[in-house]
Motif scaffolding. Structure first.
Motif, short mmCIF file in Angstrom:
data_model
loop_
_atom_site.label_atom_id
_atom_site.label_comp_id
_atom_site.label_asym_id
_atom_site.label_seq_id
_atom_site.Cartn_x
_atom_site.Cartn_y
_atom_site.Cartn_z
N THR A 1 -64.58 -35.55 -30.79
CA THR A 1 -65.36 -36.77 -30.98
C THR A 1 -64.57 -37.91 -31.63
O THR A 1 -64.60 -39.04 -31.16
CB THR A 1 -66.62 -36.47 -31.83
N THR B 1 -62.16 -40.66 -29.76
CA THR B 1 -62.86 -41.61 -28.90
C THR B 1 -63.68 -42.59 -29.72
O THR B 1 -63.69 -43.79 -29.45
CB THR B 1 -63.73 -40.89 -27.86
N SER C 1 -61.63 -45.31 -30.96
CA SER C 1 -61.19 -46.24 -29.92
C SER C 1 -62.21 -47.34 -29.63
O SER C 1 -61.88 -48.36 -29.04
CB SER C 1 -60.91 -45.49 -28.61
N PRO D 1 -69.49 -36.03 -26.94
CA PRO D 1 -68.59 -35.43 -25.96
C PRO D 1 -69.35 -34.36 -25.18
O PRO D 1 -70.22 -33.68 -25.75
CB PRO D 1 -67.48 -34.82 -26.82
N TRP E 1 -69.08 -38.42 -22.62
CA TRP E 1 -67.83 -38.41 -21.88
C TRP E 1 -67.26 -37.00 -21.95
O TRP E 1 -67.56 -36.24 -22.85
CB TRP E 1 -66.84 -39.42 -22.44
N PRO F 1 -64.30 -35.00 -22.92
CA PRO F 1 -63.10 -35.20 -23.73
C PRO F 1 -61.85 -34.55 -23.13
O PRO F 1 -60.73 -34.85 -23.56
CB PRO F 1 -63.47 -34.58 -25.07
N LYS G 1 -58.88 -37.49 -19.72
CA LYS G 1 -58.39 -38.65 -20.47
C LYS G 1 -59.12 -39.93 -20.08
O LYS G 1 -59.49 -40.73 -20.93
CB LYS G 1 -56.89 -38.81 -20.24
N SER H 1 -62.66 -40.88 -21.78
CA SER H 1 -62.69 -41.61 -23.04
C SER H 1 -62.47 -43.10 -22.81
O SER H 1 -63.17 -43.94 -23.39
CB SER H 1 -61.62 -41.09 -24.00
N VAL I 1 -65.42 -45.96 -23.61
CA VAL I 1 -65.14 -47.02 -24.59
C VAL I 1 -65.38 -48.39 -23.96
O VAL I 1 -66.01 -49.26 -24.57
CB VAL I 1 -63.70 -46.89 -25.14
#
Length: 143
Positions: free
Chosen positions: A39, A42, A45, A63, A84, A86, A89, A92, A96
């Motif tokens: 978690t 992300t 981000s 996640p 999402w 996790p 790639k 994430s 975001v």
């Protein structure tokens, strides 16, 4: 007097670090797939302004490794949960961007939205139903 009031307000504001920690804590309380390792990167981000809006509205980031690689990000509008995968790639990155866009508009449809690894909306895509941890409540504020 007004100057003193305005100057005092920032003392009550949360730091960026606290905002991130609060979202990670919310995820830990609500998301069955939560772990700090999955978690936190992300959540960090996401622009902090978007996280502040999410916390105010009761939105959650979870996640979810059940999401497929070709549809690694989703928003469950009925409950206000962004998910999402996790392990993908792009998942994430996509979530975001979607969180940033949706919080800027302050627009959260009641439908379930699903995105592919490039951020394109997928229509008629089935994803696993969101289920909160037993006993957890998602307190989503619809505006």
């Amino acid at each position: 007097m007004l100057v003193l009031s305005v100057a005092a307000m920032p003392a009550f504001a949360q730091s960026d670090r606290e905002v991130v920690e609060d979202m990670v804590t919310r995820s830990a309380n609500v998301c069955p797939g939560h772990s700090a390792d999955r978690t936190t990167p992300t959540v960090r981000s996401v622009p902090v302004g978007a996280l502040r809006v999410m916390l105010e509205r009761g939105l959650v980031m979870c996640p979810d490794r059940r999401l497929d690689a070709d549809a690694p990000a989703a928003f469950y509008g009925r409950v206000g949960v962004f998910t999402w995968n996790p392990e993908v790639k792009e998942g994430s990155v996509v979530i975001v961007k979607q969180i940033d866009a949706m919080t800027r508009k302050d627009d959260y449809p009641q439908d379930t939205l699903v995105w592919d690894a490039k951020g394109n909306a997928l229509k008629q895509r089935t994803v696993p139903a969101f289920e909160a941890k037993p006993g957890a409540a998602v307190l989503y504020h619809v505006r």
